[in-house]
Write an enzyme that holds these catalytic residues in place. Structure first.
Site, PDB file in Angstrom:
ATOM      1  N   GLU A 103      12.192  14.296 -32.941  1.00 21.40           N
ATOM      2  CA  GLU A 103      13.658  14.357 -33.003  1.00 21.40           C
ATOM      3  C   GLU A 103      14.117  14.690 -34.407  1.00 21.40           C
ATOM      4  OE1 GLU A 103      16.331  14.934 -31.889  1.00 21.40           O
ATOM      5  OE2 GLU A 103      17.242  13.428 -30.621  1.00 21.40           O
ATOM      6  N   ASP A 104      15.290  15.286 -34.491  1.00 23.70           N
ATOM      7  CA  ASP A 104      15.862  15.574 -35.792  1.00 23.70           C
ATOM      8  C   ASP A 104      16.424  14.306 -36.432  1.00 23.70           C
ATOM      9  OD1 ASP A 104      17.863  15.373 -33.866  1.00 23.70           O
ATOM     10  OD2 ASP A 104      18.812  17.273 -34.343  1.00 23.70           O
ATOM     11  N   PHE A 156      28.094  12.862 -41.793  1.00 20.53           N
ATOM     12  CA  PHE A 156      27.683  13.962 -40.924  1.00 20.53           C
ATOM     13  C   PHE A 156      26.893  14.969 -41.748  1.00 20.53           C
ATOM     14  CE2 PHE A 156      27.744  17.574 -38.148  1.00 20.53           C
ATOM     15  CZ  PHE A 156      27.518  16.960 -36.925  1.00 20.53           C
TER      16      PHE A 156
HETATM   17  P1  XMP Z   1      22.527   9.182 -30.990  1.00 21.03           P
HETATM   18  O1  XMP Z   1      23.877   8.712 -31.515  1.00 21.03           O
HETATM   19  O2  XMP Z   1      22.439   8.971 -29.511  1.00 21.03           O
HETATM   20  O3  XMP Z   1      22.602  10.744 -31.176  1.00 21.03           O
HETATM   21  O4  XMP Z   1      21.404   8.583 -31.767  1.00 21.03           O
HETATM   22  C1  XMP Z   1      21.650  11.474 -31.838  1.00 21.03           C
HETATM   23  C2  XMP Z   1      22.023  12.928 -31.708  1.00 21.03           C
HETATM   24  O5  XMP Z   1      23.340  13.171 -32.239  1.00 21.03           O
HETATM   25  C3  XMP Z   1      23.352  14.316 -33.037  1.00 21.03           C
HETATM   26  N1  XMP Z   1      23.727  13.930 -34.414  1.00 21.03           N
HETATM   27  C4  XMP Z   1      23.966  14.754 -35.439  1.00 21.03           C
HETATM   28  N2  XMP Z   1      23.918  16.089 -35.524  1.00 21.03           N
HETATM   29  N3  XMP Z   1      24.532  15.962 -37.813  1.00 21.03           N
HETATM   30  C5  XMP Z   1      24.211  16.684 -36.718  1.00 21.03           C
HETATM   31  O6  XMP Z   1      24.167  17.901 -36.834  1.00 21.03           O
HETATM   32  C6  XMP Z   1      24.594  14.615 -37.804  1.00 21.03           C
HETATM   33  O7  XMP Z   1      24.902  14.002 -38.825  1.00 21.03           O
HETATM   34  C7  XMP Z   1      24.294  13.982 -36.550  1.00 21.03           C
HETATM   35  N4  XMP Z   1      24.264  12.696 -36.167  1.00 21.03           N
HETATM   36  C8  XMP Z   1      23.903  12.703 -34.866  1.00 21.03           C
HETATM   37  C9  XMP Z   1      21.977  14.904 -32.969  1.00 21.03           C
HETATM   38  O8  XMP Z   1      21.938  15.923 -31.992  1.00 21.03           O
HETATM   39  C10 XMP Z   1      21.081  13.771 -32.526  1.00 21.03           C
HETATM   40  O9  XMP Z   1      19.991  14.206 -31.754  1.00 21.03           O
HETATM   41 MG    MG Z   2      19.275  16.235 -31.394  1.00 15.63          MG
END
Ligand code: XMP
Ligand code: MG
Length: 183
Positions: A103-104, A156
Protein backbone atom coordinates in the site's frame (compact mmCIF):
# COMPACT_ATOMS: atom_id res chain seq x y z
CA UNK A 1 8.48 15.37 -12.41
CA UNK A 2 10.64 16.93 -9.70
CA UNK A 3 9.51 19.04 -6.74
CA UNK A 4 11.22 22.11 -8.20
CA UNK A 5 9.04 21.82 -11.31
CA UNK A 6 5.87 22.43 -9.27
CA UNK A 7 7.28 24.35 -6.32
CA UNK A 8 4.26 26.66 -6.05
CA UNK A 9 1.90 23.71 -5.47
CA UNK A 10 3.88 22.27 -2.57
CA UNK A 11 4.52 23.51 0.95
CA UNK A 12 7.19 21.02 1.95
CA UNK A 13 9.05 18.01 0.61
CA UNK A 14 8.67 15.25 3.22
CA UNK A 15 10.77 12.52 1.64
CA UNK A 16 12.93 12.69 -1.46
CA UNK A 17 13.08 10.01 -4.11
CA UNK A 18 16.52 8.99 -2.80
CA UNK A 19 15.27 8.65 0.80
CA UNK A 20 12.32 6.58 -0.40
CA UNK A 21 14.58 4.23 -2.37
CA UNK A 22 16.90 3.77 0.60
CA UNK A 23 13.97 2.98 2.87
CA UNK A 24 12.42 0.55 0.40
CA UNK A 25 15.73 -1.30 0.14
CA UNK A 26 15.82 -1.66 3.94
CA UNK A 27 12.24 -2.93 3.97
CA UNK A 28 13.13 -5.44 1.25
CA UNK A 29 15.93 -6.82 3.45
CA UNK A 30 13.43 -7.27 6.32
CA UNK A 31 10.96 -9.01 4.02
CA UNK A 32 13.64 -11.33 2.60
CA UNK A 33 14.61 -12.32 6.14
CA UNK A 34 10.99 -13.05 7.07
CA UNK A 35 10.16 -15.17 4.00
CA UNK A 36 13.27 -17.24 3.27
CA UNK A 37 12.80 -19.30 0.13
CA UNK A 38 9.10 -18.40 -0.14
CA UNK A 39 7.30 -17.50 -3.32
CA UNK A 40 5.55 -14.35 -2.09
CA UNK A 41 2.43 -12.93 -3.67
CA UNK A 42 2.60 -9.15 -3.67
CA UNK A 43 -0.85 -7.56 -3.86
CA UNK A 44 -0.72 -3.92 -4.92
CA UNK A 45 -3.63 -1.61 -4.24
CA UNK A 46 -4.33 0.49 -7.32
CA UNK A 47 -3.54 3.13 -8.19
CA UNK A 48 -1.47 4.70 -5.43
CA UNK A 49 0.75 1.68 -4.78
CA UNK A 50 2.06 1.40 -8.34
CA UNK A 51 5.38 3.13 -7.63
CA UNK A 52 6.03 1.34 -4.32
CA UNK A 53 5.19 -1.98 -5.94
CA UNK A 54 7.52 -1.36 -8.88
CA UNK A 55 10.45 -0.41 -6.66
CA UNK A 56 9.87 -2.96 -3.88
CA UNK A 57 9.35 -5.85 -6.31
CA UNK A 58 12.59 -5.12 -8.16
CA UNK A 59 14.51 -4.66 -4.92
CA UNK A 60 13.41 -8.04 -3.47
CA UNK A 61 15.86 -10.91 -3.96
CA UNK A 62 13.01 -13.42 -3.71
CA UNK A 63 10.78 -15.07 -6.28
CA UNK A 64 7.53 -13.14 -6.28
CA UNK A 65 4.23 -12.94 -8.09
CA UNK A 66 2.36 -9.66 -8.52
CA UNK A 67 -1.34 -9.11 -8.49
CA UNK A 68 -3.50 -6.01 -8.20
CA UNK A 69 -6.73 -4.92 -6.57
CA UNK A 70 -8.66 -1.71 -6.97
CA UNK A 71 -11.00 -0.70 -4.17
CA UNK A 72 -13.04 2.35 -3.38
CA UNK A 73 -14.47 3.54 -0.11
CA UNK A 74 -18.09 4.56 -0.15
CA UNK A 75 -18.98 7.74 1.62
CA UNK A 76 -18.91 11.47 1.26
CA UNK A 77 -15.89 13.52 0.25
CA UNK A 78 -12.33 12.49 0.79
CA UNK A 79 -12.93 10.70 4.09
CA UNK A 80 -12.68 6.94 4.04
CA UNK A 81 -15.88 5.35 5.38
CA UNK A 82 -14.61 1.83 5.92
CA UNK A 83 -17.31 0.47 3.59
CA UNK A 84 -15.27 -0.76 0.70
CA UNK A 85 -16.29 -1.77 -2.81
CA UNK A 86 -14.06 -3.94 -5.01
CA UNK A 87 -13.55 -2.27 -8.40
CA UNK A 88 -11.05 -4.84 -9.61
CA UNK A 89 -10.50 -8.14 -7.86
CA UNK A 90 -7.38 -10.31 -7.82
CA UNK A 91 -6.68 -12.74 -10.65
CA UNK A 92 -4.92 -15.15 -8.27
CA UNK A 93 -6.19 -17.89 -6.02
CA UNK A 94 -4.88 -17.18 -2.52
CA UNK A 95 -5.15 -20.73 -1.14
CA UNK A 96 -1.98 -21.57 0.72
CA UNK A 97 -0.17 -18.44 -0.49
CA UNK A 98 1.94 -16.05 1.54
CA UNK A 99 0.42 -12.69 0.67
CA UNK A 100 1.94 -9.27 1.20
CA UNK A 101 -0.39 -6.32 0.61
CA UNK A 102 1.58 -3.37 -0.79
CA UNK A 103 0.00 0.00 0.00
CA UNK A 104 1.01 3.58 -0.50
CA UNK A 105 -0.39 5.13 2.66
CA UNK A 106 -2.42 4.33 5.75
CA UNK A 107 -4.63 7.20 6.82
CA UNK A 108 -7.64 6.22 8.96
CA UNK A 109 -6.73 2.56 8.52
CA UNK A 110 -10.29 1.64 7.54
CA UNK A 111 -9.52 0.55 3.96
CA UNK A 112 -6.69 -1.76 4.97
CA UNK A 113 -8.58 -3.23 7.90
CA UNK A 114 -11.31 -4.24 5.49
CA UNK A 115 -8.83 -5.53 2.91
CA UNK A 116 -6.92 -7.57 5.46
CA UNK A 117 -10.13 -9.27 6.60
CA UNK A 118 -11.23 -9.87 3.02
CA UNK A 119 -7.96 -11.46 1.90
CA UNK A 120 -7.57 -13.49 5.10
CA UNK A 121 -10.96 -15.09 4.44
CA UNK A 122 -9.71 -16.53 1.14
CA UNK A 123 -7.56 -19.31 2.56
CA UNK A 124 -4.12 -17.68 2.34
CA UNK A 125 -1.34 -19.17 4.48
CA UNK A 126 -0.54 -15.64 5.67
CA UNK A 127 -1.53 -12.06 4.88
CA UNK A 128 0.67 -9.15 5.97
CA UNK A 129 0.88 -5.47 5.04
CA UNK A 130 3.70 -3.30 3.75
CA UNK A 131 2.83 0.40 3.61
CA UNK A 132 5.24 3.12 2.57
CA UNK A 133 3.60 5.84 4.67
CA UNK A 134 1.45 5.96 7.77
CA UNK A 135 -0.25 8.94 9.40
CA UNK A 136 -0.47 7.92 13.08
CA UNK A 137 -2.48 11.01 14.00
CA UNK A 138 -5.23 10.10 11.52
CA UNK A 139 -5.76 6.54 12.75
CA UNK A 140 -9.35 5.57 13.52
CA UNK A 141 -8.51 1.91 13.90
CA UNK A 142 -5.27 0.18 14.74
CA UNK A 143 -4.05 -1.83 11.74
CA UNK A 144 -1.61 -4.64 12.21
CA UNK A 145 1.04 -3.46 9.73
CA UNK A 146 4.18 -5.56 9.48
CA UNK A 147 6.32 -3.12 7.46
CA UNK A 148 6.03 0.69 7.53
CA UNK A 149 8.32 2.96 5.52
CA UNK A 150 7.78 6.35 7.16
CA UNK A 151 5.43 7.87 9.69
CA UNK A 152 4.28 11.27 8.46
CA UNK A 153 2.22 14.17 9.81
CA UNK A 154 -1.52 14.34 9.24
CA UNK A 155 -1.30 16.48 6.09
CA UNK A 156 -2.46 15.71 2.57
CA UNK A 157 0.53 14.48 0.63
CA UNK A 158 1.17 13.83 -3.04
CA UNK A 159 3.82 12.19 -5.17
CA UNK A 160 5.37 8.79 -5.69
CA UNK A 161 2.00 7.39 -6.75
CA UNK A 162 -0.13 9.54 -4.43
CA UNK A 163 -2.50 11.91 -6.16
CA UNK A 164 -4.77 14.85 -5.70
CA UNK A 165 -7.58 14.57 -8.25
CA UNK A 166 -5.41 12.15 -10.28
CA UNK A 167 -2.56 14.66 -10.50
CA UNK A 168 0.96 14.54 -9.07
CA UNK A 169 1.33 10.75 -9.13
CA UNK A 170 4.46 11.20 -11.24
CA UNK A 171 6.17 13.53 -8.77
CA UNK A 172 9.39 11.76 -7.72
CA UNK A 173 9.34 12.97 -4.10
CA UNK A 174 6.54 12.91 -1.55
CA UNK A 175 5.45 16.39 -0.54
CA UNK A 176 2.72 18.24 1.34
CA UNK A 177 0.23 19.78 -1.07
CA UNK A 178 -0.25 23.53 -0.66
CA UNK A 179 -3.77 24.36 0.62
CA UNK A 180 -4.42 26.79 -2.26
CA UNK A 181 -4.44 23.81 -4.66
CA UNK A 182 -7.43 22.11 -3.03
CA UNK A 183 -9.32 24.95 -1.33
P1 XMP B 1 -7.78 5.01 4.88
O1 XMP B 1 -8.27 6.32 5.49
O2 XMP B 1 -8.91 4.04 4.75
O3 XMP B 1 -7.44 5.43 3.40
O4 XMP B 1 -6.59 4.49 5.60
C1 XMP B 1 -6.23 5.18 2.80
C2 XMP B 1 -6.33 5.63 1.37
O5 XMP B 1 -6.68 7.03 1.29
C3 XMP B 1 -5.89 7.69 0.35
N1 XMP B 1 -5.11 8.74 1.04
C4 XMP B 1 -4.33 9.66 0.47
N2 XMP B 1 -4.03 9.89 -0.81
N3 XMP B 1 -2.64 11.70 -0.16
C5 XMP B 1 -3.19 10.92 -1.12
O6 XMP B 1 -2.88 11.14 -2.28
C6 XMP B 1 -2.90 11.53 1.15
O7 XMP B 1 -2.39 12.28 1.98
C7 XMP B 1 -3.79 10.45 1.48
N4 XMP B 1 -4.27 10.00 2.65
C8 XMP B 1 -5.06 8.95 2.34
C9 XMP B 1 -5.01 6.66 -0.28
O8 XMP B 1 -5.59 6.21 -1.49
C10 XMP B 1 -4.99 5.50 0.70
O9 XMP B 1 -4.86 4.26 0.07
MG1 MG C 1 -4.38 3.80 -2.01
Amino acid sequence: MDSVDIQADLTKVLHTEAEIHTRIAAMAREIEADYPGENLLLVGVLKGAVMVMADLARELKLPINMDWMAVSSYGAGTQSSGVVRILKDLDSDLSGRNVLIVEDIIDSGLTLTWLLGNLRSRGAASVEICALFRKPLAAKVVVDVRYVGFEIPNDFVVGYGLDFDERYRNLRDVAVLAPHVYS
